[in-house]
Each structure stands twice: as structure tokens, then as C-alpha cells.
Enzyme design. Structure first.
Site, PDB file in Angstrom:
ATOM      1  N   CYS A 100      16.597  -7.132 -10.865  1.00 40.25           N
ATOM      2  CA  CYS A 100      17.253  -7.726  -9.693  1.00 40.25           C
ATOM      3  C   CYS A 100      17.633  -9.187  -9.982  1.00 40.25           C
ATOM      4  O   CYS A 100      18.599  -9.427 -10.682  1.00 40.25           O
ATOM      5  CB  CYS A 100      16.371  -7.573  -8.456  1.00 40.25           C
ATOM      6  SG  CYS A 100      17.339  -7.577  -6.947  1.00 40.25           S
ATOM      7  N   LEU A 101      16.853 -10.170  -9.517  1.00 38.42           N
ATOM      8  CA  LEU A 101      17.177 -11.558  -9.854  1.00 38.42           C
ATOM      9  C   LEU A 101      17.222 -11.731 -11.375  1.00 38.42           C
ATOM     10  O   LEU A 101      18.038 -12.494 -11.901  1.00 38.42           O
ATOM     11  CB  LEU A 101      16.138 -12.510  -9.241  1.00 38.42           C
ATOM     12  CG  LEU A 101      16.379 -13.993  -9.515  1.00 38.42           C
ATOM     13  CD1 LEU A 101      17.611 -14.504  -8.770  1.00 38.42           C
ATOM     14  CD2 LEU A 101      15.163 -14.839  -9.127  1.00 38.42           C
ATOM     15  N   GLY A 102      16.367 -11.024 -12.083  1.00 38.17           N
ATOM     16  CA  GLY A 102      16.327 -11.084 -13.549  1.00 38.17           C
ATOM     17  C   GLY A 102      17.617 -10.601 -14.177  1.00 38.17           C
ATOM     18  O   GLY A 102      17.985 -11.023 -15.282  1.00 38.17           O
ATOM     19  N   LYS A 145     -30.764   4.665   3.822  1.00 40.39           N
ATOM     20  CA  LYS A 145     -30.849   3.556   4.781  1.00 40.39           C
ATOM     21  C   LYS A 145     -29.558   3.478   5.615  1.00 40.39           C
ATOM     22  O   LYS A 145     -29.607   3.387   6.847  1.00 40.39           O
ATOM     23  CB  LYS A 145     -31.042   2.256   3.988  1.00 40.39           C
ATOM     24  CG  LYS A 145     -31.560   1.128   4.820  1.00 40.39           C
ATOM     25  CD  LYS A 145     -32.024   0.039   3.876  1.00 40.39           C
ATOM     26  CE  LYS A 145     -32.570  -1.144   4.627  1.00 40.39           C
ATOM     27  NZ  LYS A 145     -33.026  -2.178   3.707  1.00 40.39           N
ATOM     28  N   PRO A 186     -24.601  -6.088   6.388  1.00 38.80           N
ATOM     29  CA  PRO A 186     -23.222  -6.315   6.882  1.00 38.80           C
ATOM     30  C   PRO A 186     -22.523  -5.005   7.248  1.00 38.80           C
ATOM     31  O   PRO A 186     -21.780  -4.953   8.223  1.00 38.80           O
ATOM     32  CB  PRO A 186     -22.523  -6.995   5.693  1.00 38.80           C
ATOM     33  CG  PRO A 186     -23.621  -7.580   4.873  1.00 38.80           C
ATOM     34  CD  PRO A 186     -24.810  -6.681   5.053  1.00 38.80           C
ATOM     35  N   ASP A 207       0.818  -1.214   0.000  1.00 43.81           N
ATOM     36  CA  ASP A 207       0.000   0.000   0.000  1.00 43.81           C
ATOM     37  C   ASP A 207       0.852   1.264   0.000  1.00 43.81           C
ATOM     38  O   ASP A 207       0.437   2.296  -0.535  1.00 43.81           O
ATOM     39  CB  ASP A 207      -0.951   0.021   1.205  1.00 43.81           C
ATOM     40  CG  ASP A 207      -2.261  -0.680   0.880  1.00 43.81           C
ATOM     41  OD1 ASP A 207      -2.678  -0.604  -0.292  1.00 43.81           O
ATOM     42  OD2 ASP A 207      -2.849  -1.302   1.772  1.00 43.81           O
ATOM     43  N   GLY A 261      13.270 -12.099  -7.247  1.00 43.23           N
ATOM     44  CA  GLY A 261      12.879 -13.359  -6.640  1.00 43.23           C
ATOM     45  C   GLY A 261      13.968 -13.904  -5.729  1.00 43.23           C
ATOM     46  O   GLY A 261      15.094 -13.421  -5.739  1.00 43.23           O
ATOM     47  N   HIS A 303      15.526  -2.035  -8.258  1.00 46.33           N
ATOM     48  CA  HIS A 303      14.102  -2.223  -8.602  1.00 46.33           C
ATOM     49  C   HIS A 303      13.523  -0.921  -9.144  1.00 46.33           C
ATOM     50  O   HIS A 303      12.886  -0.160  -8.394  1.00 46.33           O
ATOM     51  CB  HIS A 303      13.322  -2.675  -7.359  1.00 46.33           C
ATOM     52  CG  HIS A 303      13.628  -4.075  -6.950  1.00 46.33           C
ATOM     53  ND1 HIS A 303      13.020  -5.165  -7.519  1.00 46.33           N
ATOM     54  CD2 HIS A 303      14.513  -4.565  -6.057  1.00 46.33           C
ATOM     55  CE1 HIS A 303      13.496  -6.267  -6.981  1.00 46.33           C
ATOM     56  NE2 HIS A 303      14.420  -5.928  -6.086  1.00 46.33           N
ATOM     57  N   GLU A 313      23.695 -18.059  -4.187  1.00 43.26           N
ATOM     58  CA  GLU A 313      22.406 -18.208  -3.507  1.00 43.26           C
ATOM     59  C   GLU A 313      21.723 -19.508  -3.962  1.00 43.26           C
ATOM     60  O   GLU A 313      20.999 -20.143  -3.213  1.00 43.26           O
ATOM     61  CB  GLU A 313      21.481 -17.011  -3.841  1.00 43.26           C
ATOM     62  CG  GLU A 313      20.107 -17.112  -3.204  1.00 43.26           C
ATOM     63  CD  GLU A 313      19.107 -16.077  -3.724  1.00 43.26           C
ATOM     64  OE1 GLU A 313      19.442 -15.311  -4.646  1.00 43.26           O
ATOM     65  OE2 GLU A 313      17.976 -16.053  -3.193  1.00 43.26           O
ATOM     66  N   GLU A 335      10.981  -0.454 -10.846  1.00 47.52           N
ATOM     67  CA  GLU A 335       9.507  -0.435 -10.785  1.00 47.52           C
ATOM     68  C   GLU A 335       8.987   0.332  -9.576  1.00 47.52           C
ATOM     69  O   GLU A 335       7.877   0.850  -9.586  1.00 47.52           O
ATOM     70  CB  GLU A 335       8.950  -1.871 -10.804  1.00 47.52           C
ATOM     71  CG  GLU A 335       9.199  -2.717  -9.558  1.00 47.52           C
ATOM     72  CD  GLU A 335      10.537  -3.472  -9.563  1.00 47.52           C
ATOM     73  OE1 GLU A 335      11.435  -3.088 -10.340  1.00 47.52           O
ATOM     74  OE2 GLU A 335      10.680  -4.430  -8.767  1.00 47.52           O
ATOM     75  N   THR A 392     -27.353  -3.817   2.802  1.00 46.51           N
ATOM     76  CA  THR A 392     -26.577  -2.919   3.670  1.00 46.51           C
ATOM     77  C   THR A 392     -26.326  -3.501   5.063  1.00 46.51           C
ATOM     78  O   THR A 392     -25.596  -2.926   5.851  1.00 46.51           O
ATOM     79  CB  THR A 392     -27.301  -1.565   3.841  1.00 46.51           C
ATOM     80  OG1 THR A 392     -28.529  -1.801   4.520  1.00 46.51           O
ATOM     81  CG2 THR A 392     -27.564  -0.897   2.513  1.00 46.51           C
TER      82      THR A 392
HETATM   83  N1  GLN Z   1      17.712 -13.282  -4.457  1.00 45.05           N
HETATM   84  C1  GLN Z   1      18.541 -12.253  -5.017  1.00 45.05           C
HETATM   85  C2  GLN Z   1      19.373 -11.559  -3.982  1.00 45.05           C
HETATM   86  O1  GLN Z   1      19.064 -11.607  -2.805  1.00 45.05           O
HETATM   87  C3  GLN Z   1      17.700 -11.253  -5.791  1.00 45.05           C
HETATM   88  C4  GLN Z   1      16.767 -10.464  -4.920  1.00 45.05           C
HETATM   89  C5  GLN Z   1      15.669  -9.765  -5.682  1.00 45.05           C
HETATM   90  O2  GLN Z   1      15.380 -10.113  -6.817  1.00 45.05           O
HETATM   91  N2  GLN Z   1      15.020  -8.818  -5.044  1.00 45.05           N
HETATM   92  O3  GLN Z   1      20.346 -10.941  -4.301  1.00 45.05           O
END
Ligand code: GLN
Length: 539
Positions: free
Chosen positions: A386-388, A223, A190, A71, A359, A514, A410, A516, A188
Site C-alpha cells: 500500500c503506502l510501500g 480451588k 484475582p 481479532d 501507513g 493489503h 497526501e 497480508e 487464584t
Molecule cells: N496513506 C495512503 C493512502 O491513503 C496509504 C494507505 C495505506 O497504506 N493503507 O492511500
């Protein structure tokens, strides 16, 4: 003195409380006020960083490195403000500081009690966020649903604030109004029960936002007004809309902004939703599709597809597509499928671009590596987050540099560690100090002149948010570069590779951070824009 607006949820969760808070904030900001928003999560976890994304959704990260609820991302996107640790409260955080203070003898030897010491800590955090941000309005979202045991102490804090600051505190309940098929009518009851529960906590809502599949009509407003003890005009219709970004405009149809200001005896200073309305018009009318595939693993829960784990990635793709007046079409591609059948990789050709997002852990990584190889060799635009990015380096090391055992430590202890853990991280892992210890928050990055990344940003020094433990191992930099991988972004303080890219490719970029997290509806992120532009070209 700032004004405080508490928002609680009635009947059930998942009805868009966060978007409602973000939208109210957007409206008040557009009326000329400084607004901030605080999320209260009732769980014991000190932060969201230790939670499984399938269970909790995306972990959002602020500039100052707090791993928080998604959020906060909604608030940032709607308010177009960067938030911080001040904007996030959890039961864990509250108890941790009360207990630390007690251990330091800061309560002067008196008995420290759940009530009022816990609500008092909550109140002091809310006041601090108001002070530090100099906000005219602080919106406070109380997580969960009224009637839950977990959020009682937060409702108590809200009640105490209203008593302490009369005329400065408002309550809004976002409630669900079902339209059961077998009845064919909006019910209404609930909501009435939920208001009773809120009353039990000593709170009377000033507004009810009626979430439903349909608009709330006049008879039902009346109501709710009679049974829930509030003005009929303060029952606001909040029907389902096509896009979350329409919500502020919809609230304005019921005059919510002016009504809130009225309750506080304030007048709006301006009315500035013009750009937002234009943006919403574009997203509603964009027709030509751009097809993006996200190769991930955090979206399958039983028979359902859960998109919450990648919410900022999805929003960033949408913002960039709408920037080009295109319609985003996002598909979920299971990485594990590509491990079982290499043939299925061909489906990647159906997309204009592929993203491998962040990830953790080994599951699905070999499938992602296969997908990345396919994108590299078939010249499909690829954006690794990142992982990508790490897996793009592994793929390149294996298949271009001939390092057959290349991997991230890792994922494989015994490997050619092209992605490795930093020494200080190694120590943390050994001591099992996992919570809040990754490389978190904003770090600087210098861009290589003329690179794809540098051209996209149009700058040479940027700052982006991080959440990871592993890094590109500089011992392998030379061989990777020799074979054509460009290290186009470097963190100057630690000499860490933050961006990699390939030149003879329509778009092949991986980022350790990141991006995004910083994309905003009307200010789409430069790298997402560059990626979507390449997707349009190859479309
Ligand atoms: N698992 C990887 C790391 O810890 C990538 C982390 C992620 O994608 N946020 O470096």
C-alpha cells in the site's frame, strides 16, 4: 438452533482472549462443525478505521470493506474463513442503528430505552450472524475485562440470551493467574474476584481458561472450582506457549473441545487437527533463519515496541517462512532514522528482504523512500504494501525518471503528483467525511502475463483487500513504464494500477492492496511466498 459461546476476560486485558476464541473455533471446526466468531468492541467508534494504530493496533479489513479489530484477523487465520460486517459489533454501531431506527419511527412511538433496547439490538446482530453464516457454533468475544463499565450492556445481552435459549448458551471466562516472584506461587484470588464481578452481571462461567506463565496444576484447579462454582475439569490450563498457533493443541490436551460438546449434549463428528499439528511441528523446529526488516513508524510507544500495528504483516511473513521451513526473524527499523543519517541505510544489507508496510501521513516517509532507493540500487528484495507501493513509485519517479518534485499529494500538496487522490475522494475529504470512506474491501485485479506477480499467483484475475485513498496517477504511467517500471496488476473497472514491479531485480514488487490480510497459516499468500523465496535465494 445454533449454540452460542460467550467469552469474557477476567483480571486484565491483553492475555490472549482473541487467540483463545480463535483456538476454540479451530477445535470445534476440526470436530466437524461450522463455526463463526463475533467480536464485540465496547468503544463508541463506529469502526476501528478512525483509530490510531499505536493506540488500537492494526485495522483489519474484511472482503466487504469493514475496518475492524485485529481479532477478526486472528479468527480468519485460525478458522480459515473470510468474515464480514456480521462478525463485528461496536457500541457505536449498535447505538447508531438503534438511533436511526428511532428516527424512522420504527419503534412505533414507544420510549426507546438503554435496557432492553440496546442489548436487544446486540442479540439481534448475534442471531443475524448465526443465520447468515448457517453456523453450528457462534463464538462471541466480549472486548475489555469484566467489571468495566463499558461492556455491561453486552454482558446483559449475553445474560438475556442464556435465559431465552436455555441449554444453547455457554460462558467462558479467560482469566489471568499471576505467579508473583516474591511469592513464587500461582494465585487464584484475582480470578475469584473476577468471577464475582461476572456473577454481579447475572452470569456464571461454565469454563475458566487460566492464562498464566505456567500450567494450572490440580490443587489450583480444585480451588478455582470450589470458589468459582464450576466443575474442576472445566478449569482449563492455558500457559504461555512459544507460538499462538500452539494454543488449540494445548487446549486439546485438557480436552476442551469434547468438554464443550458435552455441555451442549453434542458429539464430535470427526477429529481433524492433523494438518495443523504438522504445521505447528514445522514452526517449532524450523532453524535456518530468514531476516526480514520492516521499515515503519507505528511501533514505538514510550520505551516499548508495539508490534500490534503490523500484526497481519508479521503473520504473513511467518506463514511464508514456515512454508519454506525457515525460521522468520523480523526486525523493526525506524524510518525516521534514515532521514537523519544516510549512513545508517547500510544496515539494510544485514537483511534478506525489506518490507515497507501501509501507513498514513508524512512522518517517516522520506526515510522510507531512502530505504526503498537503497533496496532498488543494492538489489535487496523489496516488498511494498500500500503506502510501500506508493513510495516505491515516488522513489522511482524522482531518481529514475528525473521528476525531482515527485510525491504523493497526501504528503506534499504542491508536487508532481505521481500518487494522487481520486475525484470522489477529494469531495469526501472536503466535507470531512473521513470515517469508512476510503477505498475499502475486495477489488478485482488483472495480472500481466509473465510478470512476477502473475507467476506468483499462477492466475490472471485475482481479488485483494484495500484500505487507502490515494492511487497511482495514470498521467505518469507512460513515463514510469518507459523507464522500466512494469504495471503488472490493473483493476479492470476503474483502470487503476494495483501492482508495480521491476524486472532487473531479484524481487521488487509494490501492491496497492493489503495481501497480508488474506494470508492463512497453512495457505501462505502467493506474493509473500514469492518474496520469501527471493529472500532465501539472496541469503
Ligand atoms: N496513506 C495512503 C493512502 O491513503 C496509504 C494507505 C495505506 O497504506 N493503507 O492511500
Amino acid at each position: 438452533m445454533p449454540r452460542f459461546i460467550f467469552v469474557a476476560g477476567g483480571v486484565m486485558s491483553g492475555i490472549g482472549k482473541g487467540i483463545s476464541v480463535a483456538s476454540i473455533g479451530k477445535i470445534l471446526k476440526s470436530e466437524g462443525f461450522k463455526v463463526t466468531a463475533v467480536k464485540i468492541d465496547p468503544y463508541i467508534n463506529v469502526d476501528a478505521g478512525t483509530m490510531n494504530p499505536v493506540e488500537h493496533g492494526e485495522v483489519f479489513v474484511t472482503d466487504d470493506g469493514v475496518e475492524c479489530d485485529q481479532d477478526i484477523g486472528n479468527y480468519e487465520r485460525f478458522l480459515d474463513e473470510s468474515l464480514s460486517t456480521l462478525n463485528y459489533i461496536t457500541t457505536g454501531r449498535v447505538y447508531q442503528s438503534v438511533i436511526n431506527r428511532e428516527r424512522n419511527l420504527e419503534y412505533g412511538g414507544r420510549c426507546v430505552e438503554v435496557v432492553p433496547d440496546i442489548p436487544n439490538e446486540v442479540i439481534s446482530r448475534i442471531l443475524k450472524s448465526a443465520r447468515k453464516t448457517k453456523a453450528d457454533f457462534v463464538l462471541i468475544e466480549i472486548g475489555g475485562t469484566v467489571g468495566e463499565y463499558q461492556n455491561l450492556l453486552f454482558l446483559e445481552a449475553a445474560r438475556m440470551m442464556k435465559f431465552k435459549y436455555p441449554g444453547k448458551v455457554l460462558f467462558i471466562m479467560v482469566s489471568y493467574l499471576p505467579v508473583p516472584k516474591m511469592i513464587g506461587e500461582m494465585k487464584t484470588k484475582p480470578t475469584q474476584t473476577a468471577v464475582r464481578l461476572l456473577n454481579e452481571a447475572g452470569i456464571q462461567p461454565d469454563f475458566i481458561l487460566g492464562r498464566s506463565s505456567f500450567p494450572v496444576d490440580e490443587p489450583r484447579k480444585r480451588k478455582i472450582s470450589i470458589f468459582c462454582n464450576l466443575k474442576p475439569e472445566n478449569v482449563i490450563s492455558a500457559p504461555n506457549v512459544k507460538s499462538i498457533y500452539e494454543v488449540p493443541i494445548n487446549f486439546e490436551k485438557d480436552g476442551l473441545g469434547d468438554k464443550i460438546l458435552n455441555e451442549f449434549g453434542l458429539k464430535k463428528k470427526k477429529n481433524d487437527l492433523k494438518d495443523w499439528k504438522k504445521f505447528v511441528r514445522i514452526l517449532k523446529t524450523a532453524e535456518k533463519p530468514i531476516k526480514i526488516g520492516i521499515v515503519g513508524k507505528y511501533f514505538e510507544t514510550g520505551d516499548f515496541v508495539l508490534k500490534d500495528s503490523y500484526i497481519s504483516v508479521i503473520e504473513a511473513i511467518k506463514h511464508a517462512c514456515w512454508y519454506f521451513k525457515r525460521k522468520p526473524e523480523i526486525s523493526w527499523l525506524s524510518a525516521e532514522k534514515y532521514e537523519k543519517s544516510a549512513k545508517s541505510l547500510k544496515e539494510l544489507k544485514n537483511y534478506d528482504g525489506i518490507i515497507v508496510p501501509g501507513g498514513f501521513g508524512k512522518r517517516g516517509t522520506e526515510g522510507k523512500i531512502k530505504a526503498i532507493e537503497f533496496c532498488r540500487t543494492q538489489k535487496i528484495p523489496y516488498f511494498g504494501l500500500c503506502l510501500g507501493m506508493q513510495l516505491a513509485v515516488v522513489e522511482f519517479a524522482r531518481n529514475v525518471c528525473g521528476l525531482k518534485k515527485a510525491n504523493s499529494t497526501e504528503l506534499e500538496k504542491d508536487c508532481e503528483s505521481v500518487i494522487d487522490v481520486m475525484p470522489e475522494q477529494k469531495a469526501l475529504l472536503k466535507e470531512k467525511r473521513y470515517g469508512g470512506t476510503m477505498r475499502l474491501g475486495a477489488y478485482k485485479c488483472e495480472l500481466k502475463s509473465g510478470s512476477k506477480a502473475q507467476k506468483a499467483y499462477g492466475e490472471f484475475l485475482i481479488s485483494e483487500r484495500h484500505r487507502h485513498r490515494y492511487e497511482l496517477n495514470n498521467d505518469f504511467k507512460e513515463i514510469l513504464e518507459k523507464k522500466g517500471m512494469v504495471m503488472s496488476g490493473i483493476n479492470p473497472e476503474r483502470n487503476l494500477v494495483e501492482i508495480i514491479e521491476l524486472t532487473k531485480h531479484p524481487f521488487f514488487v509494490g501492491v496497492q492492496f493489503h495481501p497480508e490480510l488474506k494470508s492463512r497459516p497453512i495457505k501462505s499468500h502467493p506474493l509473500f511466498k514469492a518474496f520469501i523465496k527471493a529472500c532465501i535465494r539472496s541469503n
